[in-house]
Design a protein around this motif. Sequence first.
Motif, mmCIF file in Angstrom:
data_model
loop_
_atom_site.group_PDB
_atom_site.id
_atom_site.type_symbol
_atom_site.label_atom_id
_atom_site.label_comp_id
_atom_site.label_asym_id
_atom_site.label_seq_id
_atom_site.Cartn_x
_atom_site.Cartn_y
_atom_site.Cartn_z
ATOM 1 N N ASP A 166 -15.445 36.743 34.218
ATOM 2 C CA ASP A 166 -15.202 35.422 34.780
ATOM 3 C C ASP A 166 -13.703 35.169 34.821
ATOM 4 N N ALA B 23 -11.759 33.372 33.061
ATOM 5 C CA ALA B 23 -11.115 33.421 31.750
ATOM 6 C C ALA B 23 -10.819 34.859 31.337
ATOM 7 N N HIS B 24 -11.746 35.791 31.617
ATOM 8 C CA HIS B 24 -11.507 37.185 31.266
ATOM 9 C C HIS B 24 -10.325 37.759 32.046
ATOM 10 N N GLU C 31 -16.444 23.990 26.799
ATOM 11 C CA GLU C 31 -16.903 25.199 27.476
ATOM 12 C C GLU C 31 -15.744 26.110 27.852
ATOM 13 N N SER C 32 -14.661 25.541 28.398
ATOM 14 C CA SER C 32 -13.521 26.387 28.774
ATOM 15 C C SER C 32 -12.892 27.024 27.538
ATOM 16 N N ARG D 105 -14.485 27.850 24.740
ATOM 17 C CA ARG D 105 -15.381 28.921 24.303
ATOM 18 C C ARG D 105 -15.190 30.172 25.153
ATOM 19 N N ARG D 106 -15.113 29.986 26.460
ATOM 20 C CA ARG D 106 -14.980 31.139 27.346
ATOM 21 C C ARG D 106 -13.636 31.834 27.173
ATOM 22 N N MET D 107 -12.579 31.048 26.969
ATOM 23 C CA MET D 107 -11.263 31.657 26.816
ATOM 24 C C MET D 107 -11.181 32.430 25.507
ATOM 25 N N GLU E 268 -13.681 33.835 23.928
ATOM 26 C CA GLU E 268 -14.517 35.024 24.136
ATOM 27 C C GLU E 268 -13.772 36.067 24.960
ATOM 28 N N ALA E 269 -13.042 35.616 25.970
ATOM 29 C CA ALA E 269 -12.303 36.542 26.837
ATOM 30 C C ALA E 269 -11.192 37.255 26.077
ATOM 31 N N HIS F 60 -12.597 39.882 23.961
ATOM 32 C CA HIS F 60 -13.112 41.016 24.727
ATOM 33 C C HIS F 60 -12.009 42.016 25.073
#
Length: 280
Positions: free
Chosen positions: A121, A123-124, A182-183, A185-187, A189-190, A193
Amino acid sequence: MSFATIDSATKQSAGTAITAEEIAEGLHEGHTASPDVARYALTLGDDALILAQRLGWWISRAPEMEEDIALGNIALDLLGHARFLLTYAGSADGRTEDDLAYFRTEEEFRSCRLVEQPNGDFAHTIARQLLFSQYAYLLYRELAGSADSVLGAIADKALKEVAYHRDHATQWTLRLGDGTEESHRRMQEAIEHVWPYLEELFTDEDLHDRLEGIAVRPSSLRAEFDAHVADVLAAATLEVPQVPQAMAYGGVRSGAASEHRGFILAEMQSLAVRHPGATW
């Protein structure tokens, strides 16, 4: 025009671009790469080429129109860096930038696994860009003082562009990390990763010993890299990942690739391989 002239002109004016054709012209006047310098230039060029290919995918898919343009421009900058570096690398054995970009096998590329990681996504993509652009900024800043005038001139031009790439990624990291739940959390996680692929960027090789004064020793960049990225993540209310580093299968920059490289090259090289020598 000699490359020394190009180098001087570039340092006098940040707005003066070096073209691949000018680099090639300079090389014909005796500025050819040694085998070790060619290998080093190839490594840097492959990183830029693969990341340009990855970022180009976002054109027409980015979350807003401005990002279509921004990511497209960053991809074009990286493609320009790749052209300069591959042109210089090819001077060692008479190959062109196209030969090196389109007619090498997966095992012959030397790109790092960080740039090969999927876009995921948004963020990744930003997380990958944050880490790579900070590394590239420090690398080119030091490489601009290289004893090799060609590498120095390429780095001097690239530095002006990766400074923008770094700022762009930083601003988006702050916006996403310190945005909504949400943003954030995604950032986070990215970042976690892509973090395992950092070690490969900062591991010294025998090649760097042989190119003392010409190449940049990667390990010398790590402390400043860590400090800067930690500051950005803190400002974005994100945690520095505590995750294991990915194993360097086959050795550092040995040609060992992530499972993604072959798919990237299949897409990038398909037209040139099917119609070798074609022009348009």
